[in-house]
Design a protein around this motif. Structure first.
Motif, short mmCIF file in Angstrom:
data_model
loop_
_atom_site.label_atom_id
_atom_site.label_comp_id
_atom_site.label_asym_id
_atom_site.label_seq_id
_atom_site.Cartn_x
_atom_site.Cartn_y
_atom_site.Cartn_z
N ILE B 53 0.85 -1.19 0.00
CA ILE B 53 0.00 0.00 0.00
C ILE B 53 0.89 1.24 0.00
O ILE B 53 1.76 1.39 0.87
CB ILE B 53 -0.92 0.03 1.23
N GLY B 54 0.66 2.06 -0.96
CA GLY B 54 1.37 3.34 -0.96
C GLY B 54 0.54 4.39 -0.23
O GLY B 54 -0.68 4.44 -0.40
N VAL B 55 1.22 5.21 0.61
CA VAL B 55 0.46 6.18 1.40
C VAL B 55 0.75 7.59 0.87
O VAL B 55 1.91 7.99 0.76
CB VAL B 55 0.84 6.09 2.89
N VAL B 56 -0.31 8.29 0.50
CA VAL B 56 -0.19 9.70 0.13
C VAL B 56 -0.92 10.52 1.18
O VAL B 56 -2.15 10.48 1.25
CB VAL B 56 -0.80 9.97 -1.27
N ASP B 57 -0.16 11.16 2.04
CA ASP B 57 -0.76 11.88 3.16
C ASP B 57 -0.60 13.37 2.95
O ASP B 57 0.48 13.93 3.17
CB ASP B 57 -0.08 11.43 4.46
N ASP B 58 -1.68 14.02 2.51
CA ASP B 58 -1.61 15.46 2.27
C ASP B 58 -1.51 16.25 3.56
O ASP B 58 -1.17 17.42 3.56
CB ASP B 58 -2.84 15.92 1.48
N THR B 59 -1.84 15.61 4.68
CA THR B 59 -1.77 16.32 5.97
C THR B 59 -0.40 16.17 6.61
O THR B 59 -0.07 16.87 7.55
CB THR B 59 -2.81 15.74 6.95
N PHE B 60 0.38 15.23 6.14
CA PHE B 60 1.70 14.91 6.70
C PHE B 60 1.66 14.50 8.17
O PHE B 60 2.65 14.54 8.85
CB PHE B 60 2.68 16.09 6.51
N LEU B 61 0.51 14.13 8.65
CA LEU B 61 0.38 13.77 10.06
C LEU B 61 0.60 12.28 10.30
O LEU B 61 1.00 11.87 11.37
CB LEU B 61 -1.02 14.13 10.56
N PHE B 62 0.33 11.48 9.26
CA PHE B 62 0.26 10.04 9.53
C PHE B 62 1.37 9.23 8.88
O PHE B 62 1.41 8.02 9.03
CB PHE B 62 -1.11 9.49 9.10
N TYR B 63 2.25 9.88 8.12
CA TYR B 63 3.39 9.13 7.61
C TYR B 63 4.09 8.48 8.78
O TYR B 63 4.19 9.04 9.86
CB TYR B 63 4.37 10.08 6.87
N ASP B 64 4.57 7.29 8.61
CA ASP B 64 5.28 6.52 9.64
C ASP B 64 4.37 5.98 10.75
O ASP B 64 4.82 5.31 11.65
CB ASP B 64 6.40 7.34 10.30
N ARG B 65 3.10 6.31 10.67
CA ARG B 65 2.19 5.73 11.67
C ARG B 65 1.79 4.31 11.28
O ARG B 65 1.34 3.54 12.10
CB ARG B 65 0.93 6.59 11.81
N PHE B 66 1.93 4.04 9.99
CA PHE B 66 1.54 2.70 9.51
C PHE B 66 2.72 1.76 9.60
O PHE B 66 3.77 2.01 9.03
CB PHE B 66 1.05 2.77 8.06
N LYS B 67 2.59 0.73 10.41
CA LYS B 67 3.66 -0.24 10.58
C LYS B 67 3.36 -1.48 9.73
O LYS B 67 2.21 -1.92 9.64
CB LYS B 67 3.78 -0.66 12.05
N ASP B 68 4.40 -2.01 9.11
CA ASP B 68 4.20 -3.22 8.32
C ASP B 68 3.81 -4.39 9.22
O ASP B 68 4.17 -4.42 10.39
CB ASP B 68 5.49 -3.59 7.57
N THR B 75 4.24 1.96 2.19
CA THR B 75 5.34 2.76 1.67
C THR B 75 4.90 4.22 1.61
O THR B 75 3.80 4.50 1.09
CB THR B 75 5.74 2.28 0.27
N ASN B 76 5.71 5.09 2.17
CA ASN B 76 5.35 6.51 2.12
C ASN B 76 5.65 7.06 0.74
O ASN B 76 6.79 7.00 0.28
CB ASN B 76 6.14 7.29 3.17
N LEU B 77 4.66 7.62 0.09
CA LEU B 77 4.84 8.21 -1.23
C LEU B 77 4.75 9.73 -1.08
O LEU B 77 3.66 10.23 -0.80
CB LEU B 77 3.78 7.71 -2.21
#
Lengths: 306, 445
Positions: B53-68, B75-77
């Motif tokens: 799953i690629g993550v596109v976070d326009d808020t920049f709040l949740f990158y790295d919150r998703f653990k494999d 993957t942070n996109l």
């Protein structure tokens, strides 16, 4: 004791009607006994009581002089009118099963069945399912199962229904053989010609009551009331001149120059008197007593008692 | 005389056991059971493939919150959503999670975009993570620390303990008892129906093929009826024992052949159950859960070993046979009274209602296995086979089992007496449609 079965004053009631009313019948040993009567007269009920399928309300049945009991079942072979087989079961297996229920041991039953199957051309069908057999073949299997344990008493309820004429003769021959080998046979049927052909004794049941019983010859004699059929040629007159105090012309018919007439002899005369009287009318070419057929006796008795 | 009943039992047994449908059912049954047990494991094993799953976070709040984990790789996109969608189209990613700027205020704008059908686990997992994160953020906005949050998270699992006669305490596992109770109750219900209706059809077959008069000129109607009932009981018992035996063989064969599959399976399950609890330190938590799970397995094993299997198996065979004999006698009576299968309906209903009744009350019995409803339904012979089997895994005083068994035997004798009276008249009765009035007449005669 010359009677194998004695039915003494047997009465049987069902919830809405009386099936047998004080019926007494004696069935002599080694005879073929015709049990006659219209539909619903109580024949099957009596047969079921002798087979101990149902119990009578009063009266008793003696088998060879002893009160009938469940042990006698193995000495009886019964071919019911409503007879069927397990359709999905193999023919040989099924015959073995039913024979074992009659008390024949497995090995004996197998040996005997193979012989009978051979005789009736059924051996190739041993491992076939019953449903693949024709109706006639199924009837033959049922006949074999009925007689296999060599019973002293055989009860056939309408044995010839479903058979073609060739097989009827086959079965008739077997029935006569069984009798000659010592078996007693009760034979329930509507087919009066086979009764006359096979039976020694008969009993006629009508509306739950026995109305006639005895030796078939004697019964027929008792129904023959001095009526004769004559055939004559070269008739002197157009009509036989026999009517007087002793004789009565019942019927006269001309067929191809031969006159057929039935004449009743009244009291105080005999056949010689009739013949001497006929001399004057022409040439006698035929003369015989008119004995009623079982058919006529049956219809006469049943309708008279209505 | 007894010998003849044996001949009948033998035919009834062999003619059914030799049937193709019986052989197929007997072999297929355990295969199905075994498949039911092992297939989920095999399927999970086979579908084990990383889901990207690629993550596109326009808020920049949740990158790295998703653990494999759970076979899901995030993957942070750091691109815009349109480029990300291109990646999905080219199958670089299975899905793209889009968190728009307004997501925090209106969560319904969240999107998980895929090319193929969505993986439901990935969706649930992602939803749980976001829910947790949204909640922490909201709580944080109101001044509640996430440390506090973690501190108040509690797992409650009360241990039920039952005091034994000898004063010892024993842990109770109602969950295991419920499963076992429902399973054995349903099995009895199924068996009674299955083999009871075979008796009905067998009697009807003899009547419609008009062979019955030939047979009852050799044996008593009662012998024929009992021979058939016993023969079919043997068929049922054979099928049951073969099923148990084959299922055990197949399951243990699969276990021996692929032991790693079963080990993996339990690990997989842990990940699934803990998916919703994932947070930043989910790995520690997961280890904790694995431990918890291990003790769960141990608990189930302990619970299973705590059950008195001798009582269970003996009771099962007794209540199956008792219930079967009771109902089979009634079914035989019905089969004898009618001329064709369609006419059986009017008599079948009142006979089968108690059985269906037992199943309807199952839940009530389960929730209070010692209560009055459970007690009385396990005493009445028509319902007792099913209900008693449901109660036994919970532990039933022996005297109650004996009492229930006693009533069942009484019920069976009464039913047989009743059935025999109807049967001996019914099998020779053709042509007229039978009503209750006729049955009553036959009973009195």
């Amino acid at each position: 004791m010359s009677d194998l079965i004695q039915v003494n004053s047997v009465t049987k009631d069902f919830s809405n009607h009386r099936a047998l009313d004080n019926v007494s019948i004696n069935i002599p040993k080694q005879s073929i006994f015709g049990l006659l009567g219209p539909n619903g007269a109580g024949k099957t009920t009596l047969i079921r009581i002798i087979n101990q399928i149902i119990a009578q309300d009063s009266g008793e049945i003696l088998f060879d002089g002893k009160k009938i009991n469940p042990k006698h079942v193995e000495r009886i072979g019964y071919l019911p009118e409503e007879r069927g087989l397990y359709k999905k079961m193999k023919v040989g297996e099924q015959a073995l099963y039913l024979s074992q229920l009659k008390g024949v041991h497995y090995n004996d039953a197998k040996k005997l069945l193979k012989e009978w199957f051979e005789k009736f051309d059924l051996l190739p069908w041993w491992n076939n399912k019953v449903e693949t057999l024709s109706k006639g073949m199924q009837q033959k299997v049922q006949f074999i199962i009925t007689v296999l344990h060599n019973p002293e008493l055989l009860i056939f309820d309408e044995p010839f229904s479903g058979f073609d004429p060739i097989n009827i003769n086959l079965i008739k021959d077997e029935i006569i053989k069984l009798k000659n080998n010592g078996a007693t046979i009760i034979f329930s049927t509507h087919n009066m010609s086979s009764v006359e052909e096979l039976c020694d004794h008969i009993a006629l049941i009508n509306k739950s009551k026995k109305v006639l019983e005895g030796n078939i010859y004697k019964i027929k004699r008792s129904y023959a009331n001095q009526v004769y059929q004559v055939e004559m040629s070269n008739l002197s007159g157009s009509l036989l001149n026999v009517n007087d105090n002793n004789f009565e012309l019942l019927n006269q018919e001309n067929k191809n120059g031969i006159t057929e007439a039935t004449i009743k002899i009244k009291t105080n005369a005999n056949t010689n008197d009739l013949i001497s009287k006929l001399f004057n009318n022409g040439t006698i070419v035929g003369f015989k007593e008119v004995v009623p057929s079982m058919d006529e006796i049956f219809i006469d008795t049943v309708s008279r008692k209505e | 005389m007894f010998n003849k009943v044996f001949i009948i039992v033998k035919r009834e047994f062999l003619s059914r056991v030799k049937k193709k449908s019986f052989i197929v059912m007997t072999i297929l049954g355990p295969v199905l059971f075994a498949a039911l047990i092992t297939l989920p494991v095999v399927i999970t094993k086979m579908s084990e493939r990383e889901y990207n799953i690629g993550v596109v976070d326009d808020t920049f709040l949740f990158y790295d919150r998703f653990k494999d984990g759970n076979n899901i790789v995030y993957t942070n996109l750091h691109t815009n959503i349109n480029d990300a969608l291109e990646l999905v189209k080219r199958e670089k990613f299975d899905a793209v999670l889009h968190i728009p700027k307004v997501a925090f205020e209106s969560p319904s704008t969240l999107r998980l975009i895929t090319k193929d059908a969505i993986n439901i686990n990935a969706k649930i997992h992602t939803e749980n993570v976001l829910k947790h994160e949204f909640e922490s953020l909201k709580l944080g906005a109101r001044g509640i620390d996430s440390e506090v949050l973690r501190a108040i998270e509690t797992n409650i699992d009360i241990q039920a303990v039952r005091i034994q006669k000898d004063g010892m305490e024993e842990t109770d596992y109602p969950e295991v008892s419920i499963i076992l109770g429902i399973l054995s109750g349903l099995l009895i219900y199924m068996f009674i129906f299955l083999f009871g209706s075979q008796v009905l059809r067998g009697v009807l077959e003899e009547k419609t093929s008009i062979i019955v008069e030939v047979i009852i000129s050799s044996v008593k109607p009662f012998q024929l009826m009992m021979g058939k009932i016993f023969g079919i009981a043997m068929v049922g018992l054979t099928q049951f024992l073969v099923w148990v035996f084959l299922t055990l063989i197949i399951v243990s064969a699969v276990r021996v052949a692929m032991p790693e599959m079963f080990e993996f399976a339990s690990g997989q399950q842990v990940q699934l159950t803990t998916a919703q609890m994932l947070d930043s330190n989910h790995i520690d938590k997961q280890i904790g859960e694995v431990k918890h799970h291990d003790t769960m397995t141990a608990q189930v094993l302990e619970a299973l070993s705590a059950i008195n299997w001798y009582v269970m198996i003996f009771a099962f065979i007794f209540f199956f046979l008792g219930g079967y004999f009771l109902y089979a006698a009634l079914f035989a009576a019905i089969g004898s009274a009618v001329d064709n299968e369609a006419d059986t309906q009017q008599f079948m209903l009142p006979v089968t209602i108690p059985l269906i009744f037992a199943i309807i009350f199952a839940q009530m019995v389960m929730s209070n296995p010692g209560g009055p409803i459970a007690f009385w339904l396990s005493m009445i012979p028509l319902t007792s086979p099913v209900i008693m089997m449901m109660r036994i895994p919970f532990g039933v005083p022996l005297y109650e089992i004996y009492l229930s068994a006693f009533f069942l035997i009484l019920g069976f004798l009464a039913a047989t007496w009743l059935a025999a009276k109807i049967y001996r008249t019914g099998i020779l009765f053709y042509g007229k449609k039978i009503g209750y009035k006729d049955l009553w007449k036959w009973l009195k005669s």
